[in-house]
Each structure stands twice: as structure tokens, then as C-alpha cells.
Design a protein around this motif. Structure first.
Motif, PDB file in Angstrom:
ATOM      1  N   ARG A  20       0.801  -1.229   0.000  1.00  0.00           N
ATOM      2  CA  ARG A  20       0.000   0.000   0.000  1.00  0.00           C
ATOM      3  C   ARG A  20       0.829   1.274   0.000  1.00  0.00           C
ATOM      4  N   GLU A  21       2.146   1.145   0.002  1.00  0.00           N
ATOM      5  CA  GLU A  21       3.015   2.320  -0.039  1.00  0.00           C
ATOM      6  C   GLU A  21       4.029   2.135  -1.151  1.00  0.00           C
ATOM      7  N   PHE A  22       4.195   3.194  -1.959  1.00  0.00           N
ATOM      8  CA  PHE A  22       4.989   3.074  -3.170  1.00  0.00           C
ATOM      9  C   PHE A  22       5.968   4.231  -3.303  1.00  0.00           C
ATOM     10  N   VAL A  23       7.055   3.971  -4.019  1.00  0.00           N
ATOM     11  CA  VAL A  23       7.948   5.047  -4.437  1.00  0.00           C
ATOM     12  C   VAL A  23       7.458   5.514  -5.808  1.00  0.00           C
ATOM     13  N   PRO A  24       7.793   6.745  -6.209  1.00  0.00           N
ATOM     14  CA  PRO A  24       7.239   7.284  -7.460  1.00  0.00           C
ATOM     15  C   PRO A  24       7.936   6.797  -8.733  1.00  0.00           C
ATOM     16  N   SER A  25       8.848   5.834  -8.644  1.00  0.00           N
ATOM     17  CA  SER A  25       9.552   5.342  -9.830  1.00  0.00           C
ATOM     18  C   SER A  25       8.556   4.841 -10.871  1.00  0.00           C
ATOM     19  N   GLN A  26       8.797   5.208 -12.121  1.00  0.00           N
ATOM     20  CA  GLN A  26       7.884   4.853 -13.197  1.00  0.00           C
ATOM     21  C   GLN A  26       8.082   3.407 -13.661  1.00  0.00           C
ATOM     22  N   LEU A  39      -9.051   9.872 -21.567  1.00  0.00           N
ATOM     23  CA  LEU A  39      -9.140  11.104 -20.785  1.00  0.00           C
ATOM     24  C   LEU A  39      -7.749  11.695 -20.581  1.00  0.00           C
ATOM     25  N   ASP A  40      -7.670  13.013 -20.523  1.00  0.00           N
ATOM     26  CA  ASP A  40      -6.403  13.678 -20.235  1.00  0.00           C
ATOM     27  C   ASP A  40      -6.169  13.870 -18.738  1.00  0.00           C
ATOM     28  N   LYS A  41      -7.190  13.704 -17.942  1.00  0.00           N
ATOM     29  CA  LYS A  41      -7.128  14.018 -16.517  1.00  0.00           C
ATOM     30  C   LYS A  41      -6.447  12.922 -15.709  1.00  0.00           C
ATOM     31  N   ASP A  42      -5.648  13.330 -14.711  1.00  0.00           N
ATOM     32  CA  ASP A  42      -5.045  12.389 -13.769  1.00  0.00           C
ATOM     33  C   ASP A  42      -6.089  12.048 -12.700  1.00  0.00           C
ATOM     34  N   LEU A  43      -6.557  10.810 -12.686  1.00  0.00           N
ATOM     35  CA  LEU A  43      -7.640  10.391 -11.798  1.00  0.00           C
ATOM     36  C   LEU A  43      -7.156   9.660 -10.547  1.00  0.00           C
ATOM     37  N   ARG A  44      -5.854   9.559 -10.358  1.00  0.00           N
ATOM     38  CA  ARG A  44      -5.336   8.731  -9.273  1.00  0.00           C
ATOM     39  C   ARG A  44      -5.771   9.212  -7.892  1.00  0.00           C
ATOM     40  N   ALA A  45      -5.899  10.511  -7.698  1.00  0.00           N
ATOM     41  CA  ALA A  45      -6.329  11.031  -6.398  1.00  0.00           C
ATOM     42  C   ALA A  45      -7.786  10.668  -6.118  1.00  0.00           C
ATOM     43  N   ILE A  46      -8.636  10.716  -7.144  1.00  0.00           N
ATOM     44  CA  ILE A  46     -10.042  10.327  -6.972  1.00  0.00           C
ATOM     45  C   ILE A  46     -10.136   8.849  -6.626  1.00  0.00           C
ATOM     46  N   ILE A  47      -9.301   8.045  -7.267  1.00  0.00           N
ATOM     47  CA  ILE A  47      -9.324   6.604  -6.999  1.00  0.00           C
ATOM     48  C   ILE A  47      -8.784   6.301  -5.603  1.00  0.00           C
ATOM     49  N   ALA A  48      -7.736   7.000  -5.202  1.00  0.00           N
ATOM     50  CA  ALA A  48      -7.129   6.756  -3.887  1.00  0.00           C
ATOM     51  C   ALA A  48      -8.055   7.147  -2.752  1.00  0.00           C
ATOM     52  N   SER A  87      -1.687   7.144   0.643  1.00  0.00           N
ATOM     53  CA  SER A  87      -0.423   6.475   0.328  1.00  0.00           C
ATOM     54  C   SER A  87      -0.461   5.822  -1.051  1.00  0.00           C
ATOM     55  N   VAL A  88      -1.609   5.277  -1.451  1.00  0.00           N
ATOM     56  CA  VAL A  88      -1.669   4.597  -2.744  1.00  0.00           C
ATOM     57  C   VAL A  88      -1.668   5.587  -3.908  1.00  0.00           C
ATOM     58  N   LYS A  89      -1.906   6.865  -3.606  1.00  0.00           N
ATOM     59  CA  LYS A  89      -1.898   7.885  -4.660  1.00  0.00           C
ATOM     60  C   LYS A  89      -0.504   8.048  -5.255  1.00  0.00           C
ATOM     61  N   GLU A  90       0.529   7.654  -4.495  1.00  0.00           N
ATOM     62  CA  GLU A  90       1.904   7.788  -4.966  1.00  0.00           C
ATOM     63  C   GLU A  90       2.262   6.751  -6.024  1.00  0.00           C
ATOM     64  N   ALA A  91       1.458   5.702  -6.175  1.00  0.00           N
ATOM     65  CA  ALA A  91       1.750   4.702  -7.196  1.00  0.00           C
ATOM     66  C   ALA A  91       1.727   5.348  -8.579  1.00  0.00           C
ATOM     67  N   PRO A  92       2.730   5.092  -9.418  1.00  0.00           N
ATOM     68  CA  PRO A  92       2.767   5.732 -10.738  1.00  0.00           C
ATOM     69  C   PRO A  92       1.650   5.291 -11.670  1.00  0.00           C
ATOM     70  N   LEU A 100     -13.054  -2.841  -9.221  1.00  0.00           N
ATOM     71  CA  LEU A 100     -11.863  -2.776  -8.381  1.00  0.00           C
ATOM     72  C   LEU A 100     -10.841  -1.811  -8.973  1.00  0.00           C
ATOM     73  N   ASN A 101      -9.861  -1.444  -8.155  1.00  0.00           N
ATOM     74  CA  ASN A 101      -8.693  -0.738  -8.671  1.00  0.00           C
ATOM     75  C   ASN A 101      -7.427  -1.348  -8.087  1.00  0.00           C
ATOM     76  N   HIS A 102      -6.344  -1.215  -8.825  1.00  0.00           N
ATOM     77  CA  HIS A 102      -5.036  -1.771  -8.425  1.00  0.00           C
ATOM     78  C   HIS A 102      -3.954  -0.723  -8.602  1.00  0.00           C
ATOM     79  N   PRO A 103      -3.553  -0.009  -7.535  1.00  0.00           N
ATOM     80  CA  PRO A 103      -2.336   0.821  -7.649  1.00  0.00           C
ATOM     81  C   PRO A 103      -1.142  -0.102  -7.820  1.00  0.00           C
ATOM     82  N   ILE A 104      -0.210   0.297  -8.662  1.00  0.00           N
ATOM     83  CA  ILE A 104       0.937  -0.546  -8.990  1.00  0.00           C
ATOM     84  C   ILE A 104       2.215   0.275  -8.971  1.00  0.00           C
ATOM     85  N   GLY A 105       3.258  -0.284  -8.395  1.00  0.00           N
ATOM     86  CA  GLY A 105       4.556   0.367  -8.389  1.00  0.00           C
ATOM     87  C   GLY A 105       5.555  -0.431  -7.580  1.00  0.00           C
ATOM     88  N   PHE A 106       6.685   0.196  -7.302  1.00  0.00           N
ATOM     89  CA  PHE A 106       7.705  -0.439  -6.475  1.00  0.00           C
ATOM     90  C   PHE A 106       7.461  -0.065  -5.015  1.00  0.00           C
TER      91      PHE A 106
END
Length: 208
Positions: free
Chosen positions: A49-55, A114-123, A128-133, A200-206
Motif C-alpha cells: 500500500r506504499e509506493f515510491v514514485p519510480s515509473q 481522458l487527459d485528466k489524472d484520476l489517481r487522487a479520486i481513486i485513492a 499512500s496509494v496515490k503515490e503509485a505511478p 476494483l482498482n489496483h495501484p501498482i509500483g515499487f
């Protein structure tokens, strides 16, 4: 007046071009990037549930999407995930800083919607999951289903969810399946109708 009409036409053309933007993904080649066995992936699978911003690289994203619901039998068009009555109803939307993209399994490509970044709405409140790239949004589209059913949708999304977990684990990444999000706001953003519903949603990252 004439100038206003021309400006409006140009604006509409720009919107249409953006909506049709297409990004071809590299062919998924899991053997090149993953050395983990299935049994090891099952043993190591966990929720992060916690991610670094690496792409993520395009190659990594391609493998995850193909594992989620890609075509593994080109001769029949059937997928890596089972679906009730072969509805193939689960659509995966890739949500990133550069907007939202629909995964086209047949073309192995992303189609911008869509052009909009929706990650904050999903989080939502789980910041913490909003940081997932990347956040994957699993949507059941039953417009063409012979027998629409939310029960089928939940089962089908579960199969896709587990595939995402195992692919991320094999790639050394983390993810978590989440049902918490502002579904009403997201329905409006995407313009989904009553036959398209978010599961469902799945934040993904390192992992951090």
C-alpha cells in the motif's frame, strides 16, 4: 463570428485527436523480465500500500496488462483470465499522470480516453496509494452480454485481480486490490452508462 466558428471547429478536432491517441505497447515477453516460478510468486504474493514514485517501463506495463486480461490464444481470441460465458467483460483502464488509457488486448495497445489524472479520486482517503505511478481500474462492460449480471462481474474481476497480483510479484513490484474509491465521480468522468460499472482498482509500483 466566422473566426469563432473556425476556433470551435479546431478545438473539436483537437479533442477528437486526443481521444483517439493510441500508444502501441511492446509485445509482452515475460521470460525476458521474469525469472520467478509460479509457486514462488504464490508464496511471495502480498498486498502493498506504499509506493515510491519510480515509473514503470512500457515492457513492464505490457507484461502486467497481458497477464491481467491479454490474449493468450490468438487463434480463438481467448484470454489469460476466465470469464462467465466468455463475456470478456472486464476492461482495464490505465490511470497515470498523463491521463486515462483503455487497454486494447487485441492490438496490445493503450487508447487514450481522458487527459485528466484520476489517481487522487481513486485513492480517496488512502493517500499512500496515490503515490503509485500507475493505477489500474477494472470495469465490467456488459453492454453486449447475453445475461448481464453483477455476480459475474465480481467473479470475472477477481480473476483479473489475481493475475495482476502474480504478475507484479514476478516483476518485483507491489500492488493491492481495492474497492474503496469514489465510483460515482469516476462514472461521471468516464461517461459510463448503467451497463458499465467499476469493480476494483489496483495501484501498482515499487514498494517503499
Amino acid at each position: 463570428m466566422k473566426r469563432t466558428i473556425i476556433s470551435a471547429v479546431v478545438a473539436l478536432m483537437c479533442i477528437a485527436a486526443t481521444a483517439q491517441e493510441r500508444k502501441q505497447l511492446p509485445a509482452p515477453q515475460p521470460a525476458k523480465l521474469t525469472k520467478m516460478t509460479l509457486m514462488d510468486a504464490l508464496k511471495m504474493r502480498q498486498s502493498i500500500r506504499e509506493f515510491v514514485p519510480s515509473q514503470l517501463s512500457d515492457e513492464q506495463l505490457s507484461i502486467i496488462l497481458w497477464a491481467a486480461c491479454g490474449i493468450n490464444r490468438p487463434e480463438s481470441g481467448k484470454l489469460t483470465n476466465p470469464t462467465a460465458m466468455n463475456m470478456q467483460d472486464i476492461k482495464v483502464y490505465v490511470c497515470r499522470a498523463d491521463g486515462a488509457w483503455l487497454y486494447d488486448a487485441k492490438g496490445n495497445a493503450l487508447v487514450k480516453v481522458l487527459d485528466k489524472d484520476l489517481r487522487a479520486i481513486i485513492a480517496g482517503g488512502q493517500t499512500s496509494v496515490k503515490e503509485a505511478p500507475v493505477t489500474l481500474l477494472l470495469v465490467s462492460d456488459q453492454k453486449n452480454a447475453r445475461r448481464p449480471s453483477r455476480d459475474f462481474a465480481y467473479c470475472d474481476a477477481g480473476y483479473v485481480s489475481q493475475n495482476i497480483y502474480l504478475a507484479c510479484t514476478a516483476l518485483g513490484m507491489g500492488t493491492v486490490a481495492r474497492a474503496m474509491m469514489d465510483k460515482d465521480a469516476l462514472q461521471k468522468e468516464f461517461g459510463f452508462d448503467e451497463n458499465q460499472f467499476i469493480v476494483l482498482n489496483h495501484p501498482i509500483g515499487f514498494a517503499k
